[in-house]
Design an enzyme around this catalytic site. Sequence first.
Site, short mmCIF file in Angstrom:
data_model
loop_
_atom_site.label_atom_id
_atom_site.label_comp_id
_atom_site.label_asym_id
_atom_site.label_seq_id
_atom_site.Cartn_x
_atom_site.Cartn_y
_atom_site.Cartn_z
N HIS A 239 0.81 -1.23 0.00
CA HIS A 239 0.00 0.00 0.00
C HIS A 239 0.85 1.28 0.00
O HIS A 239 0.79 2.08 -0.93
CB HIS A 239 -0.91 0.03 1.23
CG HIS A 239 -1.87 -1.10 1.33
ND1 HIS A 239 -2.88 -1.31 0.43
CD2 HIS A 239 -1.98 -2.10 2.25
CE1 HIS A 239 -3.59 -2.37 0.78
NE2 HIS A 239 -3.06 -2.88 1.88
C1 BDR Z 1 -3.18 1.39 5.02
O1 BDR Z 1 -3.56 1.12 6.36
C2 BDR Z 1 -2.42 0.83 7.14
O2 BDR Z 1 -2.64 -0.33 7.88
C3 BDR Z 1 -1.27 0.65 6.19
O3 BDR Z 1 -0.05 1.11 6.77
C4 BDR Z 1 -1.67 1.49 5.01
O4 BDR Z 1 -1.29 2.84 5.19
C5 BDR Z 1 -3.75 0.30 4.12
O5 BDR Z 1 -5.14 0.27 4.20
#
Ligand code: BDR
Length: 306
Positions: A239
Amino acid sequence: MTHKIIIDTDPGIDDAMAIFYAALHPDIDIVGMTSVFGNVTAEIAARNAIVLAERVGQTIPVAKGAAKPMVMEPNGVSDYVHGVEGFGTMPAQPITGKPVDEPAHEFICRMIHEHPNEIILCPIGPLTNIAMALEHDPTIAAKTKAVYIMGGGLNKGNVTEYAEANIWNDPHAADAVFAASWDITMVGLDVTTLVQCVPADFERLAASTPTIGGFLNEAVQFYMDFYASHYGKRGCDMHDPTAIIAITDPQYFTIETHALEVIVDGARIGQTLRSTDPSRPKHKVPMDVDAEGVKQRFLSMIETGF
Ligand code: BDR
Ligand code: CA
C-alpha cells in the site's frame, strides 16, 4: 528534479517500506516526517518514524502528531496486522534522537510557508494531521505543490467491505482534506491491492541489503502471516510504497479525475465516493497500475540501499 516531501505516517510495516524507498531515492528529499496514530499509538508512531530515519542514516526532523481522530472515538490500533510495536514481532527499537519540539500540524504549515509551491505532502496514515494543518491555516492549500494520499478506494475496502483503514480511522479528517482545493492524488486500494510482494522478494532484499532489506524481511513476516490467514496466500499488498512510487513514476498509473467525499457515519463509514457536489474540487484517482513495474521499482531501489 528533486521532490521535497513530508511523509505523514503511522509506522507500520508498509510505512517502513515507503519511507525506505523515499529515503534511498536519489530524486526525493524527505524534509520531514510527521507521525499519527493508526497502525500503532501516537507514541509508538513517533518513535518508529525516528527508528526508520536513523536506520537510513538521515537527519530527518520528526514532528509528533495526533493521538486520536478529530471528531469520533478511535477505532483502536491494528496490532493484528503490524504487531504491537508496529514492526511485526520486533521489540521496540532503540533510538538516539527525539521528536522536534513542534506539533505535526504546525510543522506542516511552517514548512509549506518556508517552501511555497515546493512541498509534496505524503500522508500514508489517517488524515488527522493534514486536516488539522488545513484547519490551523487554510492558506496552505494554495501553497502546497501536491498531496499524495495512500487511502480510500472507489471499488473496494479492506477494514470493512466499504472502507480503507486510513480513511476509516478518521473519516471526518479525510472528508475535509478532499474538500480543499489542492492537487490531491488518492492512491487507494483500487491500485495498491494489485501491487504485491511474496516471501522470495523480501529474502532477495535481505540478502543484498541487510540493514534495510534485512529489517523489512524480519518485520514483514508478521504482516504476511496476516495476509496468509485472511487471504490464504503468503504475500502482502504494497500500500504505502505504491503511493510514494506514484510521485516518482506516474507512468505506471492510469489516472481518472473525480470530486471525492467520505461517508462519516453509518454502516458505510469511511467509504470514499465520487462526489456529485459541484462545489467540490476534482482530484486524481489512479484506477489501474502496471503492478509489476511498481514492484520492480520498489525492489531495485531497496537493493541499492546499504
Ligand atoms: C493502510 O492502512 C495501514 O494499515 C497501512 O499502513 C496502510 O497505510 C492500508 O489500508
Ligand atoms: Ca500506513
